[in-house]
Design a protein around this motif. Structure first.
Motif, PDB file in Angstrom:
ATOM      1  N   PHE A   1       0.839  -1.205   0.000  1.00 20.51           N
ATOM      2  CA  PHE A   1       0.000   0.000   0.000  1.00 20.51           C
ATOM      3  C   PHE A   1       0.867   1.245   0.000  1.00 20.51           C
ATOM      4  O   PHE A   1       0.594   2.221  -0.701  1.00 20.51           O
ATOM      5  N   LEU A   2       1.949   1.181   0.776  1.00 19.01           N
ATOM      6  CA  LEU A   2       2.872   2.312   0.841  1.00 19.01           C
ATOM      7  C   LEU A   2       3.462   2.605  -0.539  1.00 19.01           C
ATOM      8  O   LEU A   2       3.523   3.763  -0.969  1.00 19.01           O
ATOM      9  N   VAL A   3       3.871   1.533  -1.233  1.00 20.75           N
ATOM     10  CA  VAL A   3       4.488   1.721  -2.546  1.00 20.75           C
ATOM     11  C   VAL A   3       3.497   2.358  -3.517  1.00 20.75           C
ATOM     12  O   VAL A   3       3.819   3.333  -4.220  1.00 20.75           O
ATOM     13  N   VAL A   4       2.255   1.838  -3.507  1.00 23.32           N
ATOM     14  CA  VAL A   4       1.245   2.388  -4.424  1.00 23.32           C
ATOM     15  C   VAL A   4       0.980   3.865  -4.096  1.00 23.32           C
ATOM     16  O   VAL A   4       0.977   4.723  -4.996  1.00 23.32           O
ATOM     17  N   SER A   5       0.793   4.183  -2.796  1.00 26.41           N
ATOM     18  CA  SER A   5       0.476   5.572  -2.462  1.00 26.41           C
ATOM     19  C   SER A   5       1.677   6.483  -2.729  1.00 26.41           C
ATOM     20  O   SER A   5       1.509   7.606  -3.207  1.00 26.41           O
ATOM     21  N   ALA A   6       2.882   5.972  -2.462  1.00 23.80           N
ATOM     22  CA  ALA A   6       4.072   6.789  -2.713  1.00 23.80           C
ATOM     23  C   ALA A   6       4.207   7.094  -4.203  1.00 23.80           C
ATOM     24  O   ALA A   6       4.564   8.210  -4.589  1.00 23.80           O
ATOM     25  N   ALA A   7       3.889   6.103  -5.036  1.00 21.51           N
ATOM     26  CA  ALA A   7       3.979   6.320  -6.482  1.00 21.51           C
ATOM     27  C   ALA A   7       3.027   7.435  -6.903  1.00 21.51           C
ATOM     28  O   ALA A   7       3.392   8.324  -7.681  1.00 21.51           O
ATOM     29  N   LEU A   8       1.818   7.405  -6.342  1.00 22.05           N
ATOM     30  CA  LEU A   8       0.850   8.440  -6.719  1.00 22.05           C
ATOM     31  C   LEU A   8       1.199   9.809  -6.146  1.00 22.05           C
ATOM     32  O   LEU A   8       0.984  10.830  -6.796  1.00 22.05           O
ATOM     33  N   VAL A   9       1.729   9.819  -4.921  1.00 23.48           N
ATOM     34  CA  VAL A   9       2.180  11.094  -4.363  1.00 23.48           C
ATOM     35  C   VAL A   9       3.297  11.653  -5.238  1.00 23.48           C
ATOM     36  O   VAL A   9       3.350  12.856  -5.512  1.00 23.48           O
ATOM     37  N   GLY A  10       4.169  10.744  -5.695  1.00 29.60           N
ATOM     38  CA  GLY A  10       5.238  11.172  -6.593  1.00 29.60           C
ATOM     39  C   GLY A  10       4.684  11.853  -7.831  1.00 29.60           C
ATOM     40  O   GLY A  10       5.154  12.911  -8.248  1.00 29.60           O
ATOM     41  N   LEU A  11       3.625  11.272  -8.355  1.00 29.27           N
ATOM     42  CA  LEU A  11       2.987  11.838  -9.539  1.00 29.27           C
ATOM     43  C   LEU A  11       2.390  13.218  -9.228  1.00 29.27           C
ATOM     44  O   LEU A  11       2.559  14.182  -9.987  1.00 29.27           O
ATOM     45  N   ALA A  12       1.719  13.296  -8.072  1.00 30.77           N
ATOM     46  CA  ALA A  12       1.107  14.570  -7.664  1.00 30.77           C
ATOM     47  C   ALA A  12       2.192  15.625  -7.444  1.00 30.77           C
ATOM     48  O   ALA A  12       2.013  16.792  -7.793  1.00 30.77           O
ATOM     49  N   PHE A  13       3.323  15.199  -6.883  1.00 25.03           N
ATOM     50  CA  PHE A  13       4.435  16.108  -6.650  1.00 25.03           C
ATOM     51  C   PHE A  13       4.994  16.621  -7.974  1.00 25.03           C
ATOM     52  O   PHE A  13       5.209  17.828  -8.149  1.00 25.03           O
ATOM     53  N   TRP A  14       5.188  15.686  -8.909  1.00 28.46           N
ATOM     54  CA  TRP A  14       5.686  16.059 -10.239  1.00 28.46           C
ATOM     55  C   TRP A  14       4.757  17.082 -10.872  1.00 28.46           C
ATOM     56  O   TRP A  14       5.180  18.105 -11.408  1.00 28.46           O
ATOM     57  N   PHE A  15       3.469  16.827 -10.762  1.00 28.20           N
ATOM     58  CA  PHE A  15       2.475  17.736 -11.325  1.00 28.20           C
ATOM     59  C   PHE A  15       2.561  19.116 -10.665  1.00 28.20           C
ATOM     60  O   PHE A  15       2.605  20.144 -11.354  1.00 28.20           O
ATOM     61  N   SER A  16       2.631  19.135  -9.324  1.00 24.49           N
ATOM     62  CA  SER A  16       2.682  20.418  -8.605  1.00 24.49           C
ATOM     63  C   SER A  16       3.919  21.213  -8.979  1.00 24.49           C
ATOM     64  O   SER A  16       3.857  22.432  -9.159  1.00 24.49           O
ATOM     65  N   GLN A  17       5.056  20.497  -9.072  1.00 24.80           N
ATOM     66  CA  GLN A  17       6.296  21.166  -9.421  1.00 24.80           C
ATOM     67  C   GLN A  17       6.188  21.828 -10.778  1.00 24.80           C
ATOM     68  O   GLN A  17       6.554  22.994 -10.956  1.00 24.80           O
ATOM     69  N   ARG A  18       5.703  21.071 -11.747  1.00 19.60           N
ATOM     70  CA  ARG A  18       5.596  21.619 -13.101  1.00 19.60           C
ATOM     71  C   ARG A  18       4.595  22.764 -13.141  1.00 19.60           C
ATOM     72  O   ARG A  18       4.839  23.792 -13.778  1.00 19.60           O
ATOM     73  N   LEU A  19       3.495  22.572 -12.425  1.00 22.48           N
ATOM     74  CA  LEU A  19       2.475  23.623 -12.396  1.00 22.48           C
ATOM     75  C   LEU A  19       3.089  24.947 -11.930  1.00 22.48           C
ATOM     76  O   LEU A  19       2.867  25.998 -12.519  1.00 22.48           O
ATOM     77  N   ALA A  20       3.892  24.868 -10.861  1.00 23.67           N
ATOM     78  CA  ALA A  20       4.474  26.088 -10.308  1.00 23.67           C
ATOM     79  C   ALA A  20       5.471  26.717 -11.269  1.00 23.67           C
ATOM     80  O   ALA A  20       5.621  27.934 -11.312  1.00 23.67           O
ATOM     81  N   ARG A  21       6.161  25.885 -12.044  1.00 25.17           N
ATOM     82  CA  ARG A  21       7.209  26.417 -12.919  1.00 25.17           C
ATOM     83  C   ARG A  21       6.697  26.858 -14.277  1.00 25.17           C
ATOM     84  O   ARG A  21       7.351  27.604 -14.969  1.00 25.17           O
ATOM     85  N   PHE A  22       5.518  26.364 -14.639  1.00 27.41           N
ATOM     86  CA  PHE A  22       4.981  26.681 -15.957  1.00 27.41           C
ATOM     87  C   PHE A  22       4.374  28.083 -15.974  1.00 27.41           C
ATOM     88  O   PHE A  22       4.153  28.678 -14.935  1.00 27.41           O
ATOM     89  N   PRO A  23       4.112  28.586 -17.173  1.00 26.42           N
ATOM     90  CA  PRO A  23       3.461  29.900 -17.253  1.00 26.42           C
ATOM     91  C   PRO A  23       2.193  29.982 -16.405  1.00 26.42           C
ATOM     92  O   PRO A  23       1.928  31.012 -15.775  1.00 26.42           O
ATOM     93  N   ILE A  24       1.427  28.903 -16.326  1.00 26.94           N
ATOM     94  CA  ILE A  24       0.212  28.952 -15.497  1.00 26.94           C
ATOM     95  C   ILE A  24       0.556  29.217 -14.033  1.00 26.94           C
ATOM     96  O   ILE A  24      -0.132  29.973 -13.346  1.00 26.94           O
TER      97      ILE A  24
END
Lengths: 255, 285, 289
Positions: free
Chosen positions: C133-156
């Motif tokens: 369960f930890l691995v699955v949730s960590a993978a998704l948090v990783g995805l959410a983190f990647w998304f947040s990082q890009r969101l902050a750096r992008f023009p949006i």
């Protein structure tokens, strides 16, 4: 006359104060028009109405023949009518360059969808955007400050940034709210040069200005507002000789 | 029409419970310009302190004001140690502090008294029936006490030098300072009084229900609805608004299930906030 | 001991979603939200109900995300012009409103009894259920983190930061601020919804009393601890809060002078105190004469 901005029968009241009172004038396309009047004459209120930040109680505002009164500020801006603010509103924690790169419309990277797509397109767009921003900075003489946080600019430089942000979108009409207020005399010269340059590139300017030297030198036509009402309009020399204006406004010490 | 009279008494009881804590929220908002979410926990704390004092065989009418004074000092202590250091940082820091304080106090009560449901040692007594209005002696005493404290507060705000300073600070802080008002004294005083008022409200609520650590938290929404409805900043406004919301939520029972009383209060709260538009740009030249 | 550590990490992941969401709303865009637990709860309930209705887990997760996002959009649309202090009241009130709905609507959400037997994702072969369960949730948090990082750096992200600094300027350059604010609020709510779905799945049981204001306070503290606006800081802050909160559960084996209720109360008192201290450190102003 080919008017880019027409204001007709405009009224706006704040409580007991009639801030804008049957205001009526137009701005000729391709002109530099000055808007003057004593403090509290309603100049900034008028700008706020024209740029969509305030709704008039009655009357019409037309930009290039199209009614814009009551439209949202961003919608007015999108039509090609941009404004600066009297007290500079630089985005303090962003760099000077970022302050400008914010401006262009229709950026692909300005949509959430772009975040989950390959970023080649956004990268390309950003490169072009940054180049355009640097060009504008060059024009206003802020190119060396591109990467500095906007908060660190001097008062005069913040005024230039206001102008640059406005220019960034290549509008057809710019409303400048006291572009030289609080700026030192040397920089005022530079600012006037920039404004002339802007004008030469085909942008119409409507300027609120208290510095009479600037107004008289720059503007081909001047509109005088007093208590929300237009009391005179004409060329600088006509305005200088207008008794009503002298009484209301220029009669003081600095005439 | 027996039923309508029951609704009316319930509305009056609710209003009496809400008035003082909502007035506390209003006072703090008026003077210090932030919504204080810890008020509900001052209610809880006050109610439990009163219970604690009852344990020394003090009667409730004596224990309640004493507990309220103690609660006022607790509120003042937190204000001076924490809230004071963010005085000029806008509304957000004190809002966040009040949220942290809410969590802290709620669990302090839980730590000290546990999760068990407790009650004041009030003997059950037969309700009066007057012209179809059914009211217990406890309710009558509670309503009268709240009214007395409310009147004292209103008179205090009107007549005393401190009251004038509070109202001056509320309308125009800069001008108040110029006229010799010392703001920190006003702030401290308002916080103390708010703690006091909240605690009385907490005791009132506990006489009607029972004591649990969630006592005050449960009325968070109605309290803020009342404070906002009454025009944040006004004590009399809070009193009228409490009565209005009391009537609306009791009579809503004719058409809505009882569980929706609080939901209704939230909708009132949101609606009032929405029709008070705050534009992007301040008017003027 | 390892089991405890895994449990702490799983909670850190669950709150990680919620905190990353709050960071988009508040850290990046400047929209204060004291009721993030509302969207966490909506996600948890939507996931539980969808799986009970026979939906596959992944579809239920997507549904939970969409439903929480939709509620976020509704809140954003109804409160566009609210000042900071009013938004604080409305979001906190909304979260309690949502909890009351789940508590009162027995037909929908089981009322006070909540919903039990919520499924967990299938275990990854070779791992025990918890680690899996930890691995699955960590993978998704990783995805959410990647998304947040890009969101902050992008023009949006630039536009959202600009709104945080001065909404008027953003409107004056032709950008519809309400649309941007709504999008940020929706994204934040949707992320909280994902967190809620993982929470429901991890505990396999949810009830309204799990969705009090505490969760909102956890994530406020987490976002404040990490420098506001930074996704990495937010995750680090979440880890600290989770360690403080879940880690201190361990103490119950060693501390015998207080009972279970008291220990739980002490932990939450510590959290409340921690939030207050962080706020004072972050916002302290020099005393004026």
């Amino acid at each position: 006359m080919n008017a880019i901005l027409e204001i007709a029968g405009l009224n706006r009241r704040f409580g007991g104060l009639q801030a804008i009172d049957r205001c009526e004038f137009s701005v000729r396309k391709g002109s530099i028009t000055g808007l003057i009047g004593p403090n509290g004459a309603g100049k900034s209120t008028l700008f706020n109405i024209v740029s969509g930040f305030l709704k008039p109680d009655s009357g019409e505002v037309r930009f290039e023949g199209r009614r814009i009164d009551g439209m949202a500020p961003h919608a007015v801006a999108r039509l090609g009518l941009r404004r600066t603010f009297q007290i500079p509103r630089e985005l303090k924690r962003m760099s000077v360059l970022e302050n400008l790169m914010l401006v262009p419309e229709g950026q692909f990277g300005d949509r959430i969808l772009s975040v989950v797509l390959p970023d080649a397109r956004v990268r390309e767009e950003e490169r072009a955007n940054a180049a355009a921003a640097r060009e504008v900075l060059q024009m206003v003489g802020l190119e060396t400050k591109a990467d500095a946080p906007a908060a660190l600019l001097s008062g005069g430089q913040k005024k230039l940034l206001e102008l640059a942000r406005c220019l960034m979108s290549r509008p057809r009409l710019m409303l400048l709210d006291e572009p030289t207020a609080g700026v030192n005399p040397t920089l005022i010269r530079d600012l006037m040069d920039v404004m002339r340059q802007v004008h030469a590139s085909g942008i119409t300017l409507l300027i609120i200005e208290h510095n009479m030297n600037v107004v008289m030198e720059l503007c081909e036509r001047i509109v005088v507002l007093d208590r929300g009402h237009v009391i005179a309009a004409g060329t600088p020399s006509e305005i200088q000789e207008n008794r009503q204006v002298l009484d209301a406004y220029l009669g003081g010490a600095d005439a | 029409m027996f039923e309508l009279q029951i609704y009316f008494v319930s509305a009056l009881v609710s209003a009496a419970i809400w008035t003082l804590p909502a007035a506390a929220i209003s006072l703090i908002y008026g003077v210090l310009r932030y919504p204080n979410f810890a008020i509900t926990e001052f209610m809880t704390l006050g109610a439990y302190l009163a219970l604690f004092l009852c344990g020394f065989s003090f009667p409730l009418w004596f224990a309640a004001p004493l507990a309220a004074v103690l609660t006022g000092f607790v509120a003042l202590a937190f204000d001076q140690t924490l809230f004071r250091s963010v005085r000029r940082a806008g509304a957000l820091p004190p809002v966040l502090l009040s949220l942290g304080l809410m969590l802290f106090l709620q669990n302090a009560v839980r730590f000290l008294w546990g999760n068990d449901v407790l009650q004041y040692p009030i003997p059950l007594s037969r309700p009066f029936v007057i012209a179809g209005f059914v009211i217990t002696p406890t309710q009558a005493i509670m309503i009268v006490s709240v009214l007395v404290i409310l009147l004292l507060s209103i008179v205090g705000l009107r007549m005393t030098a401190f009251g004038r300073a509070v109202r001056a600070t509320s309308t125009n802080p800069e001008l108040a300072v110029v006229t010799g008002v010392r703001p920190e004294i006003v702030y401290g005083g308002v916080i103390f009084i708010s703690g006091f008022l909240a605690a009385i409200g907490g005791v009132a609520l506990a006489t009607e229900t029972t004591l649990t650590p969630l006592l005050g938290w449960r009325v968070l929404i109605p309290l803020f609805a009342v404070a906002i409805l009454g025009g944040l900043g006004s004590v009399i406004g809070a009193a009228y608004a409490a009565l209005l919301l009391g009537l609306v939520s009791e009579f809503s029972l004719l058409v809505l299930p009882a569980t929706y009383k609080t939901a209704l209060a939230f909708l009132v709260l949101a609606a009032v906030l929405l029709v008070r538009p705050t534009g992007l740009i301040r008017a003027g030249d | 001991m390892v089991a405890y550590l895994v449990a702490i990490l799983i909670f850190a992941m669950i709150y990680g979603f919620v905190a990353l969401g709050l960071n988009i709303q508040w850290g990046l865009t400047g929209l204060i939200n004291l009721g993030q637990v509302a969207f966490f709860a909506i996600g948890a309930y939507a996931f539980a109900l969808a799986t009970h209705a026979g939906m596959p887990l992944l579809a239920a997760l997507v549904l939970a995300t969409l439903v929480s996002g939709a509620f976020g959009g509704a809140v954003a649309l109804f409160t566009p012009r609210l000042r900071e202090d009013y938004l604080a009241i409305v979001t906190l009130g909304f979260s309690e409103f949502i909890r009351l709905i789940f508590l009162n609507e027995k037909w929908l959400a089981g009322g006070p009894d909540g919903i039990a037997a919520i499924p967990r994702p299938p275990t990854i072969p070779g791992l025990d259920t918890e680690t899996s369960f930890l691995v699955v949730s960590a993978a998704l948090v990783g995805l959410a983190f990647w998304f947040s990082q890009r969101l902050a750096r992008f023009p949006i992200g630039r536009t959202l930061r600009a709104i945080r600094e001065d909404e008027t300027v953003v409107a004056s350059v032709g950008k519809p601020t309400l649309a941007y604010k709504s999008q940020a609020f929706i994204l934040g709510a949707a992320l909280a919804g994902i967190g809620g779905a993982f929470f429901a799945s991890y505990l396999t049981y949810i009830s309204p009393d799990m969705f009090g204001p505490n969760v909102s306070i956890y994530v406020l503290a987490a976002v404040l601890l990490g420098t506001q606006g930074s996704s990495l800081g937010t995750l680090a802050g979440t880890a600290v809060v989770a360690a403080l909160l879940e880690g201190t559960r361990l103490l119950k084996d060693y501390i015998t002078i207080v009972d279970g209720v008291q220990l739980a109360a002490l932990r939450l008192m510590a959290l409340g105190l921690a939030l207050m201290v962080i706020v004072v450190i972050r916002y302290r102003t020099t005393r004026s004469p």
